[in-house]
Design an enzyme around this catalytic site. Structure first.
Site: not given
Ligand code: AMP
Ligand code: TRP
Length: 327
Positions: A192, A111, A195
């Site tokens: 993956k 991230k 969202k």
């Protein structure tokens, strides 16, 4: 007593990754365990959130829990920020966490990669996650595969605390399903399903219409072999679709292989979309009924009270063990 704590962050539109890795497993788990299911909104704000969206998404996640079939009479459903003990034990757990341990978290690395600056909370967030779990003395934590490393850190922190200050926390075990715990993007099976992916075709959202679901699966990447066969090494895209099929239909991988033997991907993809829509449409209907209802508010108020009671008892023990003045 077997006790579960788990949650889904209100950080984006819920998709079938969170459904397979978390929501669906919660439904079976509630039969066997005393369950606390929460909306980890304090985790969502580790990255920038629009206040209106955070508000709506927090209610959405709670509504989806109930719409999918979590029974609020059996389980405690609450929003994290309504139980201040989380933030407080989160701070105490940060004092027990080593800088190096946090630096090794792959989710943090992913991230923060390529960003000029990230919040300090994005770095320390696994200590808050440990607090979430330890506050409820959870014996088990159902999560998707990507949370395994955070669970290991939670176990280390619980043991470290218990060794330093005396037995205080239960050391929790992860529950990671064999099917559905790692659902990959429909556009790229090496990533993956997430969202935060801006490509809307990479995931099926829980509120997608049957038509959107059909279109997205029709567009999903496959391979040129043309056989419905599970092999994550050489056929990751098709294997991913087969796992999604298994999650929605309840069929085994072997049964799916047998059903589509000698056929291409056309009817497989069509049936997959039907299976997904059949499962999601009733959830969507129930979600719409409750998302803005007084019933949802009542459930969340009651949940916050029950959760606070359990969490405050553990927080007090932890503070006393550490030597804080308590009355
Ligand atoms: P998050 O939405 O990141 O809070 O994730 C909520 C839960 O869903 C966690 O237990 C995750 O491990 C799980 N999860 C999220 N994305 C996926 C995915 N693509 N496949 C399986 N599980 C997932
Ligand atoms: N970190 C989890 C995620 O990103 C969400 C979460 C926060 C959680 N606290 C938790 C999950 C406690 C299980 C238990 O998906």
């Amino acid at each position: 007593m077997k006790r579960v704590l788990s949650g889904i962050k209100p950080s984006g539109e819920l998709n079938i990754g969170g459904f397979g890795g978390a929501l669906q497993p919660f439904l079976t788990i509630q039969q066997e365990y005393e369950c606390f299911f929460f909306v980890p909104d304090l985790h969502a704000v580790t990255v920038k959130q629009d206040p209106k969206e955070l508000y709506q998404r927090s209610k959405d996640i709670a509504a989806f829990y109930i719409a999918a079939g979590i029974d609020p009479k059996k389980c405690t459903i609450f929003i994290q920020s309504q139980v201040p003990a989380h933030a407080e034990l989160g701070w105490l757990m940060e004092t027990q966490t080593h800088f190096g341990e946090l630096g090794r978290m792959t989710q943090y690395k992913e991230k923060s990669e390529g960003k000029d600056s990230v919040s300090a909370a994005l770095f320390t967030y696994p200590a808050l996650m440990a607090a979430d779990i330890l506050l409820y003395q959870a014996t088990h934590v159902p999560v998707g595969d990507d949370q395994k490393q955070h669970l290991e850190l939670t176990r280390d922190l619980a043991q470290r605390f218990n060794n330093r200050y005396g037995s205080t926390f239960v050391v929790p075990e992860p529950i990671i399903q064999s099917l559905g715990s790692r659902i990959m993007g429909l556009d790229d099976p090496s990533k993956k399903m997430s969202k935060s992916n801006p490509n809307r075709n990479s995931c099926v959202h829980l509120l997608d219409s049957p038509d959107e679901i059909r279109k997205k699966f029709a567009k999903a990447v496959t391979d040129s072999e043309g056989s419905v066969r599970l092999d994550w090494e050489t056929k990751p895209a098709v294997s991913n679709l087969m796992e999604i099929y298994a999650v929605f239909s309840g069929d085994s991988i072997a049964a799916i292989e047998r059903r589509y033997e000698g056929q291409g991907y056309g009817s497989f993809k069509k049936d997959l979309a039907e299976a997904a829509a059949e499962r999601l449409i009733p959830i969507q209907e129930r979600y719409r009924e409750i998302v803005d209802s007084a019933e949802l508010i009542a459930i969340l108020k009651d949940g916050a009270l029950k959760a606070s009671e359990a969490a405050n008892a553990t927080l007090l023990r932890a503070k006393q063990a550490m030597g804080f003045v308590t009355f």
